[in-house]
Structure formats: structure tokens, C-alpha cells
Design an enzyme around this catalytic site. Sequence first.
Site, short mmCIF file in Angstrom:
data_model
loop_
_atom_site.label_atom_id
_atom_site.label_comp_id
_atom_site.label_asym_id
_atom_site.label_seq_id
_atom_site.Cartn_x
_atom_site.Cartn_y
_atom_site.Cartn_z
N GLU A 50 0.85 -1.19 0.00
CA GLU A 50 0.00 0.00 0.00
C GLU A 50 0.88 1.25 0.00
O GLU A 50 1.95 1.25 0.62
CB GLU A 50 -0.89 0.03 1.25
CG GLU A 50 -1.79 -1.19 1.38
CD GLU A 50 -2.40 -1.32 2.76
OE1 GLU A 50 -3.21 -2.24 2.95
OE2 GLU A 50 -2.05 -0.53 3.66
N ASP B 4 -4.91 -8.30 5.36
CA ASP B 4 -5.85 -9.22 4.75
C ASP B 4 -5.32 -10.64 4.66
O ASP B 4 -6.08 -11.60 4.75
CB ASP B 4 -6.23 -8.75 3.34
CG ASP B 4 -7.14 -7.55 3.37
OD1 ASP B 4 -8.27 -7.69 3.84
OD2 ASP B 4 -6.71 -6.46 2.95
#
Length: 397
Positions: free
Chosen positions: A151, A167
Site C-alpha cells: 500500500e 488481509d
Amino acid sequence: MLSRLKVLASAGAATALVGALLGFGLPTTADAAVPDTIPLEVKNDSGRGEQLYIYDIGTSLATGQQGWADADGTFHPWPEGGNPPTPAPDASIPGPAAGQSATIRIPKFSGRIYFSYGRKLDFRLTTGGLVQPAVQNPSDPNHDILFNWSEYTLNDAGLWLNSTQVDMFSAPYSVGVRRADGGTVTTGRLKPGGYHAVFDALRAQSGWGGLIQTRSDGTVLRALAPGHGMENGDLPGNVMDDYVDRVWQKYSGTTLTVTPFGDQPDIRYYGRASGDVMNFTDASGAVVTSFQKPDADSVFGCHKLLDAPNDTVRGPISRTLCAAFNRSTLLVNSEQPDASAANFYQDAVTNHYARVIHDRMADSKAYAFAFDDVGNQESLVHDGDPQQAYLTLDPLD
């Protein structure tokens, strides 16, 4: 404080990162020292022979549009989607072969840099935007692909780049940034043998081995984060109940003190449990917010009964509670956040997924749950004047 790159915890929320960053008061403009694009060196140290594919997907900070960037850093907005979802344009960038490096340019963006081995990822578009891979769904077209993502946000105030396991834990990589003084900061690298060690530790932890997903050819693809594992029934829904019950019992007769801002030690809130509710008061004794007794899903996802709005009271308290529940520090320290990593994950009931990941990281840093940045335990690099970013794909050993 960068308190939460997580808002990305759900696989469909990749473009929320900028909202998290800007919402916590980070400047959106500086002295315009950051150019429109910066180089990202992708180094393939994986040792794998398959074709590598790279994707730069997110939200343009200039226009607010969702889209993708090509190897030159040029932004391309997604076309209109449909219902059912329609195939997205091919946004893949051929990556370097094993042992090689390649440099692309990344624009001022908030989103994700995906990489996949052997097969391109299957992205779809709905009328609401991009559908991210959601491998907790066995029918997701990307389920059998070995892939992962980082990210990042790049804006006029600099670069924030992380490795994430919010996740899932999968194909390993590290991230880095070169500063204007020539120094380089990196994070996210596993200890030697750490990749398989994470899976071995989960298998050895009773009830947690079900998080691991394996392809039909025997390739271990990933371990789902516990919240996603619970969705599939791969982890019992009551896995945190005993710990939560003991916390509630303790704080029915003891005060929990939360000091959510490291740079503002005089701001404190005081929690006491009564029935299934924990009320927090300020220094005057006024109730400022209350939390229902959380279930495991609320703890692992830092949402639902532990929702953390982007405000100055409930959100900061919730983030602190979430970290303390995941790290199981509430019974050993009534002053939170607990600054001693030696206290983390010591209870038999804890987030064992986060425990084993942190234990196998070379610098102990990871984003193993949503608010793992409480106490600066996150795998994040940041610089206000980034000269170059790095994404190194590490061996699967």
C-alpha cells in the site's frame, strides 16, 4: 500520527488509504518538492521462474478518479463498469525475471502496488468502481494465483509505503525509500526461513491452521487474516471469547486508563465495565463514549463493536483498545497503549496470526491487523522528500 493505513483492511477498499492519511492531519501540500512521479525499483529476489506481473492501482490525488498507472507513471481512469462486473482493462506491467530489477514510475496516488507470479490478476469493474481480489471467497478468480500487494500514498508531503498482512500473509516482499541525503530505509523483510516458518507456526497452533490456503498442485498460497478466516468458518467465531470475558471481569473492578496520543500525555480516558458495556470518561468524569463487549470479528477487524471513526475521541480510544485486544495486553497492563513489546501476545488467547508474523520479521515490524501502528509496530517507510522507492520480492523459503 499515522494511525491507520488500515482502512484498507477489506479487500474492496484499496483507495481508502488517502482518506486515512489525510484524515489524521497529514499535510496535503508542502513546498512542492515532491515531483509528480518518482521511480520505484522492483527487484525480483524471489527465485521463482514464472513471469512476474506488476500493477499500480488506486486513486489519483489530482482528480479523485480511480484508475491505474502504467510503467511511465501515466494515470488511466477506469472506464464505466457494469452489473454483473465487467473485465477491467489490462493494467499489468511485465516485471523483472528472477535475479533482475526493473524501474517504473509511480504517480501521486493512493492505492496498491500488486504483483503476481505466473498469471495476471483478474480485475473487474462494477458501477461503483473496481472490484479488488477477495481470496477469502473460494470462487474468486484470483484464488489460485500467488500474489500480494503493498500500500502507498505519494503526495506533496512525501511518500508512505508499507508492507501489509492486514488481509493475508502471502508472497513475501520488503519496501524501502531512498532519502535526499542518500540514506535508505527499509522494512518488511522476513528472517531467513521465515516464510515457511509462519505457516508451520500456524499449523502448530491448535485451530489456526485452517487459515492456510493451498493450491491443488501443493503450492501454499497464503494464510488468511483471522477475520477473513472466520468468514469461511476456518477459525472458530468464539476464539477470543475467553480473553474478552476475563478483560471485562477485570475492568468491572479496575479502571483502564487510555492515553491515545503519544505527544499529548495529558489527554487520558478512563474505562470501567458494567454489564456488557465499557464506559469511558474524561478527567471531569463525563462519559465520552461506550463500547459493547466485542466479539472476535470486532477485535480482529477493528470494526463493528470496536468501530474507530475519524474523530478525536472514540476513534483514538478504539484504536488503542483494538491493539490491546489483538496483542492481549489488557490483563497485564491497565495503562494502554502498552509500550513494552515483551508483553505482546503472551496470553494463550491472542491473535496468533499477528504473533507468528511479528516473530518472523527481521525487524519485528508488520501490519498484521488494522491498528498495528499503535506503538509504532507497523512495517512502514516514510520520507518527505523521497528520491526513489523500492519493492523487493523476497524468497519463499
